[in-house]
Design an enzyme around this catalytic site. Structure first.
Site, PDB file in Angstrom:
ATOM      1  N   ASN A  13       0.835  -1.210   0.000  1.00  0.00           N
ATOM      2  CA  ASN A  13       0.000   0.000   0.000  1.00  0.00           C
ATOM      3  C   ASN A  13       0.862   1.250   0.000  1.00  0.00           C
ATOM      4  O   ASN A  13       0.579   2.212  -0.722  1.00  0.00           O
ATOM      5  CB  ASN A  13      -0.934   0.002   1.214  1.00  0.00           C
ATOM      6  CG  ASN A  13      -2.217  -0.752   0.943  1.00  0.00           C
ATOM      7  OD1 ASN A  13      -3.097  -0.256   0.229  1.00  0.00           O
ATOM      8  ND2 ASN A  13      -2.329  -1.959   1.487  1.00  0.00           N
ATOM      9  N   LYS A  91       0.088  -2.393  15.048  1.00  0.00           N
ATOM     10  CA  LYS A  91      -0.089  -1.907  16.417  1.00  0.00           C
ATOM     11  C   LYS A  91      -1.061  -0.743  16.439  1.00  0.00           C
ATOM     12  O   LYS A  91      -1.282  -0.102  15.417  1.00  0.00           O
ATOM     13  CB  LYS A  91       1.262  -1.413  16.955  1.00  0.00           C
ATOM     14  CG  LYS A  91       2.199  -2.533  17.382  1.00  0.00           C
ATOM     15  CD  LYS A  91       3.501  -1.947  17.865  1.00  0.00           C
ATOM     16  CE  LYS A  91       3.304  -1.162  19.145  1.00  0.00           C
ATOM     17  NZ  LYS A  91       4.176  -1.567  20.231  1.00  0.00           N
ATOM     18  N   HIS A 109      -8.292  -1.063   5.883  1.00  0.00           N
ATOM     19  CA  HIS A 109      -8.611  -2.410   6.375  1.00  0.00           C
ATOM     20  C   HIS A 109      -9.131  -3.222   5.190  1.00  0.00           C
ATOM     21  O   HIS A 109      -9.899  -2.704   4.376  1.00  0.00           O
ATOM     22  CB  HIS A 109      -9.678  -2.298   7.477  1.00  0.00           C
ATOM     23  CG  HIS A 109     -10.028  -3.617   8.084  1.00  0.00           C
ATOM     24  ND1 HIS A 109      -9.222  -4.244   8.996  1.00  0.00           N
ATOM     25  CD2 HIS A 109     -11.088  -4.442   7.884  1.00  0.00           C
ATOM     26  CE1 HIS A 109      -9.765  -5.400   9.338  1.00  0.00           C
ATOM     27  NE2 HIS A 109     -10.902  -5.548   8.681  1.00  0.00           N
ATOM     28  N   ASP A 150      -9.855  -0.736  14.176  1.00  0.00           N
ATOM     29  CA  ASP A 150     -10.835  -0.714  13.082  1.00  0.00           C
ATOM     30  C   ASP A 150     -12.163  -0.049  13.436  1.00  0.00           C
ATOM     31  O   ASP A 150     -13.195  -0.385  12.864  1.00  0.00           O
ATOM     32  CB  ASP A 150     -11.116  -2.147  12.570  1.00  0.00           C
ATOM     33  CG  ASP A 150      -9.829  -2.868  12.212  1.00  0.00           C
ATOM     34  OD1 ASP A 150      -8.926  -2.218  11.672  1.00  0.00           O
ATOM     35  OD2 ASP A 150      -9.737  -4.081  12.487  1.00  0.00           O
ATOM     36  N   GLU A 179      -7.380  -2.079  -2.736  1.00  0.00           N
ATOM     37  CA  GLU A 179      -6.793  -1.172  -1.737  1.00  0.00           C
ATOM     38  C   GLU A 179      -5.871  -0.166  -2.422  1.00  0.00           C
ATOM     39  O   GLU A 179      -5.904   1.033  -2.132  1.00  0.00           O
ATOM     40  CB  GLU A 179      -5.972  -1.963  -0.702  1.00  0.00           C
ATOM     41  CG  GLU A 179      -6.808  -2.843   0.196  1.00  0.00           C
ATOM     42  CD  GLU A 179      -5.958  -3.567   1.233  1.00  0.00           C
ATOM     43  OE1 GLU A 179      -5.025  -2.976   1.789  1.00  0.00           O
ATOM     44  OE2 GLU A 179      -6.253  -4.753   1.494  1.00  0.00           O
TER      45      GLU A 179
HETATM   46  C1  GRF Z   1      -3.487  -4.664   3.808  1.00  0.00           C
HETATM   47  O1  GRF Z   1      -4.352  -5.696   3.452  1.00  0.00           O
HETATM   48  C2  GRF Z   1      -4.188  -3.661   4.681  1.00  0.00           C
HETATM   49  O2  GRF Z   1      -5.541  -3.522   4.401  1.00  0.00           O
HETATM   50  C3  GRF Z   1      -4.015  -4.248   6.059  1.00  0.00           C
HETATM   51  O3  GRF Z   1      -2.729  -4.818   6.045  1.00  0.00           O
HETATM   52  C4  GRF Z   1      -2.359  -5.170   4.712  1.00  0.00           C
HETATM   53  C5  GRF Z   1      -1.054  -4.506   4.415  1.00  0.00           C
HETATM   54  O4  GRF Z   1      -0.511  -4.917   3.194  1.00  0.00           O
HETATM   55  N1  GRF Z   1      -4.237  -3.277   7.086  1.00  0.00           N
HETATM   56  P1  GRF Z   1       0.771  -4.190   2.602  1.00  0.00           P
HETATM   57  O5  GRF Z   1       1.870  -4.278   3.657  1.00  0.00           O
HETATM   58  O6  GRF Z   1       0.414  -2.780   2.297  1.00  0.00           O
HETATM   59  O7  GRF Z   1       1.121  -4.977   1.389  1.00  0.00           O
END
Ligand code: GRF
Length: 196
Positions: A13, A91, A109, A150, A179
């Site tokens: 991400n 965390k 999420h 969340d 995402e």
């Molecule tokens: C993602 O699925 C995000 O929604 C969740 O943790 C994962 C992180 O993936 N909170 P990355 O490290 O960005 O590949």
């Protein structure tokens, strides 16, 4: 806007957001620091390769909670951070950070909150639970982060179908792709007031 990314894992991400900044699709946003509780996080490696300060902060580096909180706030101040993005950060952020950055801390999420969230809902646990529920749709949620897992106000979601024959891994990959397409648009909206 000066951004800090908090990530514990691979950092896809974070990479997706960085790519949008580099390509010019996401303007007026600069990632000033990446912070991880995991010294081996892929996100830290990506940051280093892009000459972004990569910082490891955890219970190991900072066994004293008060010092940990104080130094985290100082770090955010040092880089003039205006927006915090949690991207796979495992965390909770200290409450001092949450209150200092009220409505300026976002999280992503991998399911349609308010369902399938909470303390143990991370990684494949989330996608397993979605498949077991028989839901026909899943997809990422971007929300304000607070002191609970969340639970902050939902900002935006994207829907992806749950298909026959999906395994948690297959569904997870489909959601992750969504995402990458969702998070930067929410940031764009916050930073530039535009809705891509
Ligand atoms: C993602 O699925 C995000 O929604 C969740 O943790 C994962 C992180 O993936 N909170 P990355 O490290 O960005 O590949």
């Amino acid at each position: 806007m000066n951004i800090a990314v908090f990530a514990s894992g691979g950092g896809s991400n974070f990479r997706a957001i960085l790519d949008k900044i580099k390509s010019g699709d996401l303007k007026n946003a600069e990632i000033r620091a990446v912070i991880s509780n995991n010294s081996k996080a892929g996100a830290l490696e990506i940051a280093r390769k892009s000459n972004i300060p990569a910082i490891h902060m955890s219970g190991k580096t900072h066994p004293e909670t008060k010092r940990y909180e104080k130094e985290m706030l100082e770090l955010l101040e040092q880089y003039n951070i205006e927006l915090i993005l949690m991207a796979g950060y495992m965390k909770l952020l200290p409450s001092a950070v949450i209150s200092r950055y009220s409505k300026k801390v976002l999280n992503i999420h991998p399911a349609l909150l308010p369902r399938f969230g909470g303390k143990n809902m991370y990684g494949m646990n989330v996608h397993k639970a979605v498949l077991e529920s028989g839901e026909k749709w899943s997809g990422p949620t971007v929300h304000y982060a607070n002191e609970k897992y969340d639970e902050g106000t939902i900002i935006r979601q994207a829907k992806v179908p749950v298909l026959n024959g999906d395994t948690p891994e297959i569904l997870g990959a489909r959601v992750l792709k969504a995402e990458h397409d969702l998070y930067w648009r929410v940031i764009d909206e916050m930073v530039n007031g535009s809705s891509s």
